[in-house]
Write an enzyme that holds these catalytic residues in place. Structure first.
Site, short mmCIF file in Angstrom:
data_model
loop_
_atom_site.label_atom_id
_atom_site.label_comp_id
_atom_site.label_asym_id
_atom_site.label_seq_id
_atom_site.Cartn_x
_atom_site.Cartn_y
_atom_site.Cartn_z
N SER A 181 50.77 24.85 17.56
CA SER A 181 49.77 24.13 18.33
C SER A 181 50.26 22.68 18.53
O SER A 181 51.36 22.49 19.06
CB SER A 181 48.41 24.19 17.64
OG SER A 181 47.38 23.75 18.49
N ASP A 235 46.21 33.23 24.84
CA ASP A 235 45.83 31.93 24.28
C ASP A 235 45.02 31.13 25.30
O ASP A 235 45.53 30.81 26.37
CB ASP A 235 47.10 31.18 23.89
CG ASP A 235 46.83 29.93 23.08
OD1 ASP A 235 45.69 29.41 23.11
OD2 ASP A 235 47.76 29.45 22.41
N HIS A 288 45.55 32.07 20.24
CA HIS A 288 46.10 30.85 19.65
C HIS A 288 46.29 31.06 18.15
O HIS A 288 45.66 30.38 17.32
CB HIS A 288 45.16 29.68 19.93
CG HIS A 288 45.80 28.33 19.74
ND1 HIS A 288 46.82 27.88 20.52
CD2 HIS A 288 45.56 27.33 18.84
CE1 HIS A 288 47.18 26.66 20.14
NE2 HIS A 288 46.43 26.31 19.11
#
Length: 673
Positions: free
Chosen positions: A510, A597, A629
């Site tokens: 991330s 995602d 994600h």
């Protein structure tokens, strides 16, 4: 005490079926041979570190007689039940795909509620399962909608509040749900904006489940307002307004509804707990600490008064606020090593489930009988870890080039196996970025240390928990001062003879994935390899593709990250986007992405890989077709961990690295691109 919805530590760390994939063959990379080092038979298996937990997340039924928990069935996490006095497991859900990771007992004790999406897109539905029969009902059966349980109360056992963006994907309405019938009744129609033009972020109910607080944000200035009303016939009045750089976070109402407990840093750097008299606005300090923001707060279930507070700098500390629980806290502190938290309790508050987190295991659970001051071990999340020796984590303070103190953690390999340092080192960057690294068990840290790497985790500026000055020092510093902190961490590790300067890898997911790419483009001589999973490659396209329910908070992102509508900010964000500097990357890169995602869309990785390959830069690109994600599926976690381990074994030069044989799981949903 700290009563919360289940947090699956083992899975959440890597939020995380197909045919066996071919071997990855990125441009210029050595062809993976599914290699293993000579000493691989003594390594901690990846199946232990990244496989499903054996049992995790126990929650007591309201009457204290039954424990619900999560455990795998045929490799998929499902809900199970057992009696509190004996271990007699009964499988309750029979999911064969995404599994169950987030659940709570309904206050009536007849139902359990759990949230689940379809394929990682994060459009979670709220499901009601009847404990006696196992019947499952989707309480929010609307396509493309994100829903979640926002509140409940033992005084209203058959009612829960559910929020969902059914009518407008940007805004969440509040519904009152009758658990017996499944009927939804609109409790608050969120129109999205107030008459003054502010955007409505959400609502908060009092102890009667009446919606009494409204949170708004000004779309241009980012100023946040907390509005209050006494009842549904009253108008909204501003209770508090403050900048996005400050915090005044409502925790809960008092039992009589006249007061509000808040975490506030309006008058200080660190957030502290206050009691606000709503009528007068008077704020009374309850507890604060100079080292860190206040963390969890535990409340008495009958009086509603706070009785325990947690603070977390390098390690967690507890502050007892109610003398009546001092014997409980003293007993639990002396029961065994590890930081403990009360993860569940019955409605009589006589039985608690306590979780201990240690370096050696993410959670060891106990049932604690307060009446007899007696505890018995319930189960351990990953009992197989007991067969191995894990490496300790050390908390350290690193000073940045401009004088900020960065609370950090170091995990080093066994010197008897790998010699004294310096060692090949992983700079592991946390996501968020408004999050932080903590002391305790971490599967990746243990994997790398067990293979011969040191691991450094730096809480760079912008990490949460260390005060607003530390947080705000990161404003518009993505790829700049935030990255300098990470680089300074590497320099510190080299100076301490921990890191071999020629064998440092940067790895993260991330925001951490973005930082990994930034490390490669802006400090190209610092790292010998890069691992990016779910990371943005272009800050402008990242902001342009955020989920619709993030858009009301764009004003806050404009302050924290940068405003793509502002010419100067947009130019700054383009300049700090790794995609626009791929010519600087000369080291091998591993990129992983979830196809579904919603936060960092697949195009972010696609465009980076395309640009790298156009430059003939070595890159392995792995797409997980049924993930979002992070990783939910066990087979994908094992696949990802194995590919990363193999990539590092092949990409990091020099001796002193070991590797377990990697054989791709046949059922992992992988596309190698």
């Amino acid at each position: 005490m700290f009563r919360c919805s289940v947090v699956l530590v083992v899975v959440v760390l890597f939020l995380g079926c197909g045919n066996e994939p071919p071997s990855p063959s990125g441009a210029g990379l050595p062809e993976p041979e599914h290699v293993a080092s000579p000493g691989a038979e003594s390594l901690i298996p990846r199946t232990v570190l990244f496989g499903n937990p054996e049992r995790v997340g126990p929650q007591l039924s309201p009457d204290g007689r039954t424990i619900a928990y999560i455990a795998p069935a045929d490799g998929v996490l499902n809900l199970w039940l057992t009696d509190v006095t004996e271990d007699a497991p009964r499988q309750l859900t029979f999911d064969e795909d995404r599994g169950v990771m987030d659940f709570q007992w309904a206050e009536n004790g007849r139902h359990i509620l759990y949230m689940q999406d379809e394929a990682g897109e994060e459009n979670t539905h709220v499901y009601r399962i009847t404990v006696e029969t196992g019947e499952v009902l989707d309480l929010t059966p609307f396509p493309g909608v994100k829903a979640y349980v926002s509140d409940s109360n033992p005084k209203f056992p058959d009612i829960v509040l559910i929020e969902m963006n059914k009518d407008n994907r940007m805004f969440f309405d509040v519904f009152r749900c009758d658990l017996n019938t499944g009927e939804l009744e609109m409790a608050m129609d969120n129109s999205g904006t107030t008459p003054g033009g502010e955007m409505v972020l959400g609502y908060m109910a009092d102890r009667k489940l009446d919606l009494r607080l409204q949170v708004t944000i000004h779309p241009e200035t980012g100023f946040i307002s907390i509005l209050h009303r006494w009842d549904q016939d009253s108008g909204w009045e501003i209770l508090k307004s403050f900048s996005s750089e400050d915090s005044w976070f409502p925790e809960r109402f008092t039992e009589d509804g006249t007061g509000l407990f808040v975490r506030s840093n309006l008058e200080s750097d660190k957030t502290a707990l206050f009691l606000v008299d709503i009528a007068s606005g008077t704020e009374t300090l309850i507890v604060a600490d100079s080292s860190s923001d206040i963390g969890g707060v535990g409340f008495d279930p009958f009086t509603g008064e706070p009785r325990l507070a947690a603070f977390y700098y390098l390690r967690r500390t507890l502050r007892v606020l109610d003398p009546s629980i001092e014997p409980d806290i003293r007993f639990l502190t002396e029961l065994r090593d590890g930081d403990f938290s009360v993860v569940s309790r019955d409605n009589s508050d006589s039985t608690w489930i306590v979780a201990y987190s240690t370096m050696d295991n993410p959670a060891v659970y106990y049932v604690y009988d307060r009446r007899n001051t007696d505890a018995r071990e319930l189960f351990t999340a990953i009992p197989a870890l007991d067969e191995y020796t894990l490496r300790p984590m050390e908390g350290v303070e690193i000073t940045s080039r401009d004088g900020l103190v960065l609370p950090s953690y170091v995990t080093t390999p066994d010197p008897e196996r790998f010699g004294e340092g310096p060692w090949p080192t992983i700079m592991m960057v946390h996501g968020g970025p408004w999050y932080r690294d903590y002391y305790g068990y971490d599967p990746f840290s243990q994997l790398f240390a067990d293979r011969g790497f040191a691991v450094l985790q730096v809480n760079f500026r912008g990490s949460t928990g260390f005060g607003k000055a530390f947080l705000n020092a990161a404003n518009k510093e993505w790829g700049a001062a935030m990255q300098d902190d990470i680089t300074d961490g590497v320099h510190w590790a080299v100076e301490q003879c921990i890191a071999d300067p020629d064998r440092v890898v940067i790895l993260g997911g991330s925001y951490g994935g973005y930082a990994a790419l930034v490390g490669a483009v802006f400090t190209p001589g610092t790292y010998c390899a890069v691992v990016d999973f779910f990371g943005p490659s272009n800050l402008v396209t990242f902001i342009e593709t955020i989920p619709p329910y993030w858009k009301p908070m764009l004003a806050m992102m404009n302050i924290r990250v940068g405003d793509i509508e502002d010419e100067a900010d947009r130019a700054m964000l383009e300049d700090r986007s790794p995609l626009n500097h791929v010519q600087n990357i000369t080291v091998p890169i591993f990129i992983a992405q979830g196809a579904n995602d919603p936060r960092v869309v697949q195009a972010e990785s696609d465009q980076m890989v395309e640009a790298l390959r156009a430059m003939d830069t070595p890159v392995v690109y792995v797409l997980y077709t049924n993930e979002g994600h992070g990783f939910v599926h066990e087979e994908n976690r094992l696949d990802f961990a194995g590919r990363v381990e193999e990539f590092l074994y092949l990409s990091v030069p020099g001796p002193g690295i070991e590797c377990e044989l990697f054989i791709p799981p046949a059922d992992a949903a992988v596309e190698l691109r």
